[in-house]
Scaffold this motif. Structure first.
Motif, PDB file in Angstrom:
ATOM      1  N   LYS A 228      32.243  30.786  84.384  1.00  0.00           N
ATOM      2  CA  LYS A 228      33.231  31.349  84.724  1.00  0.00           C
ATOM      3  C   LYS A 228      33.156  32.309  85.468  1.00  0.00           C
ATOM      4  CE  LYS A 228      37.018  32.927  82.067  1.00  0.00           C
ATOM      5  NZ  LYS A 228      37.787  32.506  80.670  1.00  0.00           N
ATOM      6  N   GLN A 232      33.583  33.508  89.715  1.00  0.00           N
ATOM      7  CA  GLN A 232      34.437  34.747  90.290  1.00  0.00           C
ATOM      8  C   GLN A 232      33.694  35.571  91.302  1.00  0.00           C
ATOM      9  OE1 GLN A 232      36.028  37.325  87.146  1.00  0.00           O
ATOM     10  NE2 GLN A 232      36.916  35.541  86.209  1.00  0.00           N
ATOM     11  N   TYR A 278      33.595  22.897  92.832  1.00  0.00           N
ATOM     12  CA  TYR A 278      34.334  24.038  92.360  1.00  0.00           C
ATOM     13  C   TYR A 278      35.806  23.345  93.079  1.00  0.00           C
ATOM     14  CZ  TYR A 278      36.677  28.513  91.382  1.00  0.00           C
ATOM     15  OH  TYR A 278      37.305  29.490  90.791  1.00  0.00           O
ATOM     16  N   ARG A 282      39.072  22.710  90.703  1.00  0.00           N
ATOM     17  CA  ARG A 282      40.505  23.302  90.980  1.00  0.00           C
ATOM     18  C   ARG A 282      41.415  22.334  91.030  1.00  0.00           C
ATOM     19  NH1 ARG A 282      39.542  28.707  94.430  1.00  0.00           N
ATOM     20  NH2 ARG A 282      41.671  28.557  94.689  1.00  0.00           N
ATOM     21  N   ASP A 286      43.276  22.680  84.064  1.00  0.00           N
ATOM     22  CA  ASP A 286      42.431  23.791  83.448  1.00  0.00           C
ATOM     23  C   ASP A 286      42.286  23.722  82.185  1.00  0.00           C
ATOM     24  OD1 ASP A 286      41.301  26.308  83.409  1.00  0.00           O
ATOM     25  OD2 ASP A 286      43.057  27.438  83.697  1.00  0.00           O
ATOM     26  N   LEU A 288      38.740  24.019  80.619  1.00  0.00           N
ATOM     27  CA  LEU A 288      37.256  24.147  80.486  1.00  0.00           C
ATOM     28  C   LEU A 288      36.983  24.745  79.243  1.00  0.00           C
ATOM     29  CD1 LEU A 288      35.998  24.595  83.961  1.00  0.00           C
ATOM     30  CD2 LEU A 288      36.203  22.615  82.574  1.00  0.00           C
TER      31      LEU A 288
ATOM     32  N   PHE B 235      51.494  16.668  84.280  1.00  0.00           N
ATOM     33  CA  PHE B 235      50.348  17.349  85.066  1.00  0.00           C
ATOM     34  C   PHE B 235      51.380  18.815  85.283  1.00  0.00           C
ATOM     35  CE2 PHE B 235      47.923  13.349  85.686  1.00  0.00           C
ATOM     36  CZ  PHE B 235      46.529  13.995  85.465  1.00  0.00           C
ATOM     37  N   PHE B 238      50.929  21.157  82.556  1.00  0.00           N
ATOM     38  CA  PHE B 238      49.922  21.116  81.861  1.00  0.00           C
ATOM     39  C   PHE B 238      49.497  22.896  81.344  1.00  0.00           C
ATOM     40  CE2 PHE B 238      45.532  22.142  81.131  1.00  0.00           C
ATOM     41  CZ  PHE B 238      44.985  20.926  80.325  1.00  0.00           C
ATOM     42  N   PRO B 366      47.589  23.445  90.915  1.00  0.00           N
ATOM     43  CA  PRO B 366      46.596  23.329  89.769  1.00  0.00           C
ATOM     44  C   PRO B 366      46.162  24.825  89.513  1.00  0.00           C
ATOM     45  CG  PRO B 366      46.003  21.579  91.129  1.00  0.00           C
ATOM     46  CD  PRO B 366      47.231  22.468  91.859  1.00  0.00           C
ATOM     47  N   GLN B 367      45.802  25.129  88.459  1.00  0.00           N
ATOM     48  CA  GLN B 367      45.500  26.347  88.146  1.00  0.00           C
ATOM     49  C   GLN B 367      43.913  26.394  88.389  1.00  0.00           C
ATOM     50  OE1 GLN B 367      46.864  29.288  86.277  1.00  0.00           O
ATOM     51  NE2 GLN B 367      48.440  27.931  86.994  1.00  0.00           N
ATOM     52  N   PRO B 368      43.254  27.695  89.135  1.00  0.00           N
ATOM     53  CA  PRO B 368      42.037  27.853  89.298  1.00  0.00           C
ATOM     54  C   PRO B 368      41.262  28.015  88.185  1.00  0.00           C
ATOM     55  CG  PRO B 368      43.217  29.646  89.993  1.00  0.00           C
ATOM     56  CD  PRO B 368      44.019  28.934  89.569  1.00  0.00           C
ATOM     57  N   VAL B 369      39.882  27.674  87.974  1.00  0.00           N
ATOM     58  CA  VAL B 369      39.020  27.682  86.765  1.00  0.00           C
ATOM     59  C   VAL B 369      39.104  29.140  86.601  1.00  0.00           C
ATOM     60  CG1 VAL B 369      37.100  26.958  85.842  1.00  0.00           C
ATOM     61  CG2 VAL B 369      38.034  25.505  87.248  1.00  0.00           C
ATOM     62  N   ALA B 370      38.518  29.998  87.459  1.00  0.00           N
ATOM     63  CA  ALA B 370      38.124  31.532  87.025  1.00  0.00           C
ATOM     64  C   ALA B 370      39.380  32.286  87.139  1.00  0.00           C
ATOM     65  CB  ALA B 370      37.109  31.746  87.833  1.00  0.00           C
ATOM     66  N   PRO B 371      39.783  32.823  86.086  1.00  0.00           N
ATOM     67  CA  PRO B 371      40.981  33.829  86.119  1.00  0.00           C
ATOM     68  C   PRO B 371      40.655  34.753  87.269  1.00  0.00           C
ATOM     69  CG  PRO B 371      39.610  34.238  84.247  1.00  0.00           C
ATOM     70  CD  PRO B 371      39.111  32.910  84.651  1.00  0.00           C
ATOM     71  N   ALA B 372      41.531  35.347  87.598  1.00  0.00           N
ATOM     72  CA  ALA B 372      41.447  36.390  88.936  1.00  0.00           C
ATOM     73  C   ALA B 372      40.945  37.710  88.354  1.00  0.00           C
ATOM     74  CB  ALA B 372      42.632  36.529  89.973  1.00  0.00           C
ATOM     75  N   ALA B 373      41.219  37.950  86.751  1.00  0.00           N
ATOM     76  CA  ALA B 373      40.969  39.222  86.536  1.00  0.00           C
ATOM     77  C   ALA B 373      39.492  39.782  86.376  1.00  0.00           C
ATOM     78  CB  ALA B 373      41.830  39.396  85.158  1.00  0.00           C
TER      79      ALA B 373
END
Ligand code: FAD
Ligand code: SF4
Ligand code: SF4
Ligand code: FES
Lengths: 288, 394
Positions: A228, A232, A278, A282, A286, A288, B235, B238, B366-373
């Protein structure tokens, strides 16, 4: 419906995908306090001769009476004298495997799953980012590329573990370093005596390394939390989703898309994965 | 129709008894409060009015089934004879597959349940992997489907392409008339099953009588809502945690819905040994249980019941459709609604989803896997079975 009459029930191959090959442990290597590497050879010489796999594919290892678990085949298809798995102790099957010795027998259902598209990576620079046992799938592709060294540009490897003692494959890292046009960066979480390499969490070290995304493919594997934050970091380094590949872990049982265990939305990690870009991730739910 | 047969009510048990001589016959009967499919036993009777509590899926997909068996020539793993011995020496072990399945008849299967086989076939008869255990049983099983004369308040087969007199996957369609059963063969296999002297040629009028019964049942189901776009709606919802938390608020994660569902196909694989002998079993499993997806690292992608209900509904009304040309993998039997201890109603969830999704146009990407924070930091240790893992560097 399939012509069922044509499917032989008693053969240990894809005709009955639940039936493992019987295999013998030829070599057992203790990697770390909780990781062991097993080199196995299928007892059926013909099957061993015909065994073909691709980097990234997995197998189900079984200890009859204890059960089956999923592991990456971490020997490259270019080295076929044995099939190698590295196993971290986590529960019942992995603990049982750790008790085995050279000469012992296991069951093998392999190869399963998709693989890295190494052809599409030809001519590119390759950046591997591996954490802990996540180095296993990377090793397969790394060695495959070493065996076809001129097909690829610069190869960089960032490999992290909790401590020096937790670093699997430590005995071959010097050899990797000596391969032409190859950079190896090692890191551990906290300072340790005698450690001369980097210290710090993988995503931070990656940012310090500051690799250029130009003509580069990044491949990362490790625990979910590391993946994860590595994603980033790659994002910050301006890697595009299409340039990044990872392998996913999900609980698995059948390994053949039937038991329903490993889904992420409409995708099944066992047959649609474990390798995903990746960009593909996307487009998936979501979860995971 | 030539081939149509008539079975007098008084002869039903005798006919099933006759079939039992050469085949395994599953038929519904009362066990306590429940109506279940069991091997026919004249002494235990039949229940052909009340709708079965469970589906008949175990005829093809038993609750627990042997995949292979093995026997060691010395004690099996975990019980070494000598100190330090590793008893996994499979060269001294015999691995065997189970025997061929018995020819089977399921008598009195519901139309919705026969329809559900359409969702099993593409899974077990995959393009790459063939599940021989299922396929052999499927080939050896004759489905005698009973048309529903009455429908329950929980029935909704007509929402999902079903019918009270469904003949999809059926070999014979059976309709109860005033003094007996009209048996209409649907397949050649069904025709062959109808050869007993107890079966008379059906009177000409019987087909019309049966059709009237079918039409009546169809009418009492009422109108079906239009479910087009349900997959896209699910979907798009989700990431709507509020929605899923609301829908799953009462869920106990008991798994009843999945065990009774004719289209739920998930299983676990486990080994069992006793002394020198062991078996590898596959057994029904439930995605409503939190342990189902727990990983070795302690990480659990579906730790919340909201996520698990979302997966069950999503699988049936969205995911399966994407992989199988729009086929919904719910046959509308209503069992999950009828038997849920906390009244979770999949029909309502589906209807709510359509409304909710329509209210948030356009659907979010769709939501990205990695949160932006946040900058990288090690995760808080997660406790699982005393093993603490999920460290940043493995
Ligand atoms: C595609 C893929 C590739 C993998 N490659 C490797 C590898 O190369 N080396 C390696 O050491 N491990 C690998 N794993 C993880 C490995 O499969 C699990 O650690 C193993 O199945 C645990 O089995 P067990 O019987 O010892 O554990 P159990 O006694 O069954 O359970 C112990 C813990 O592990 C969890 N668990 C069980 N099965 C899995 C699973 N399949 N994935 C994740 N968690 C699980 C359980 O929920 C429990 O928390 C891989 C997993 C996948 C899905
Ligand atoms: S039957 Fe009802 S309470 Fe039980 S798991 Fe299913 S939805 Fe939840
Ligand atoms: S989800 Fe419910 S209504 Fe649909 S097939 Fe399963 S048990 Fe029947
Ligand atoms: S592990 Fe069974 S479906 Fe993927």
């Amino acid at each position: 419906m399939a012509d069922i009459a044509k499917i032989p029930v008693y053969s240990p191959d894809m005709a009955n995908p639940y039936m493992p090959y019987v295999a013998t442990l030829k070599e057992v290597i203790r990697e770390t306090h909780n990781i062991m590497t097993f080199r196995v050879v299928l007892d059926d010489a013909e099957a061993m001769k015909n065994f073909r796999h691709e980097p990234g594919q997995v197998g189900q290892l079984s200890v009859y009476g204890v059960g089956e678990a999923t592991f990456v085949i971490n020997s490259p298809p270019t080295r076929r004298e044995f099939i190698q798995f590295s196993v971290m102790r986590a529960g019942e099957v992995t603990s049982a495997l750790h008790k085995l010795k050279v000469g012992d027998k296991v069951g093998v259902r392999a190869p399963l799953g998709n693989h890295f598209d190494y052809n599409a990576m030809k001519g590119k620079n390759i950046l591997f980012v591996g954490g802990g046992i996540g180095m296993a799938p990377l090793r397969t592709l790394l060695l495959y590329m070493f065996d076809n060294r001129d097909d690829y540009g610069k190869i960089s490897l960032l490999y992290g573990a909790r401590s020096p003692e937790d670093m699997a494959f430590s005995y071959e890292i010097e050899e990797w370093r000596k391969t032409k046009n190859t950079d190896v960066v090692l890191t551990i979480d906290r300072e340790a005596e005698g450690w001369k390499e980097r210290v710090g969490l993988i995503p931070n070290v990656l940012l310090e390394m500051n690799p250029s995304p130009k003509d580069t493919v990044a491949i990362t594997c490790g625990p979910p939390i590391m993946i994860k934050f590595t994603l980033q970091a790659l994002d910050k380094l301006k890697f595009q989703p299409e340039q990044i590949f990872t392998t996913l872990e999900r609980r698995m049982k059948c390994g053949i898309g039937i038991c329903g265990r490993c889904n992420i939305g409409d995708k099944y990690v066992c047959v649609d994965g474990p390798v995903f870009s990746y960009a593909e991730l996307r487009g998936m739910v979501d979860e995971l | 129709m030539p081939g149509n047969k008539f079975l007098a009510t008084a002869d039903v048990a005798a006919w099933l008894g006759e079939l039992s001589k050469t085949m395994r016959v599953f038929a519904p009967r009362n066990e306590g409060q429940a109506v279940v499919y069991r091997e026919f036993d004249a002494a235990k009777g039949l229940e052909l009015r009340r709708k079965p509590t469970e589906s008949a899926k175990h005829a093809l997909f038993p609750r627990s089934e042997e995949l292979l068996s093995f026997s060691y020539l010395r004690p099996a793993f975990g019980a070494p004879e000598k100190e330090g011995e590793t008893p996994s020496d499979v060269s001294q072990v015999q691995v065997k597959m189970p025997v061929e399945p018995m020819p089977t008849v399921v008598f009195g299967m519901l139309g919705c349940d026969a329809g559900s086989v359409t969702t099993f076939d593409p899974i077990y008869d995959g393009s790459k992997f063939k599940d021989v255990y299922y396929l052999k049983k499927r080939q050896a099983t004759v489905f005698i489907v009973r048309a529903c004369a009455e429908v329950l308040s929980t029935c909704f087969c007509n929402w999902v392409g079903g019918d009270p007199a469904n003949t999809k996957n059926a070999d014979v369609l059976a309709t109860e008339l005033s003094d007996g059963w009209l048996l209409q063969p649907v397949t050649e296999r069904g025709e062959k099953a109808l050869t007993s002297p107890l079966l008379k040629d059906a009177p000409a009028a019987s087909e019309g009588q049966a059709t009237a019964i079918h039409d009546n049942a169809r009418k009492s189901l009422g109108d079906a809502p239009n479910l087009e776009g349900i997959d896209a709606a699910l979907f798009s919802l989700f990431a709507d945690n509020d929605f899923w938390q609301r829908q799953s608020a009462g869920c106990l994660a008991c798994g009843t819905c999945t065990y009774l569902c004719p289209t739920c196909h998930c299983f676990s694989i486990t080994d069992e040994t006793s002394a020198r002998n062991g078996v590898r079993l596959r057994s029904w499993d439930t995605c409503m249980a939190s342990l189902y997806t727990l990983e070795a690292s302690g990480h659990n992608p579906r730790s919340l019941k909201a996520a698990r209900l979302r997966n069950r509904v999503g699988h049936k009304f969205a995911y399966f459709l994407r992989n199988n040309d729009g086929q919904i993998s719910c046959c509308g039997c209503g069992r999950c609604i009828k038997s849920c201890p906390s009244s979770v109603d999949i029909r309502q969830i589906v209807k709510d989803a359509l409304v909710q999704a329509a209210s948030i146009a356009p659907p979010p990407p769709p939501q990205p896997v990695a949160p932006a924070a946040a900058s990288p930091k090690p995760a808080a240790p997660v406790k699982g079975k005393g093993r603490t893992k999920e460290k940043a560097n493995g």
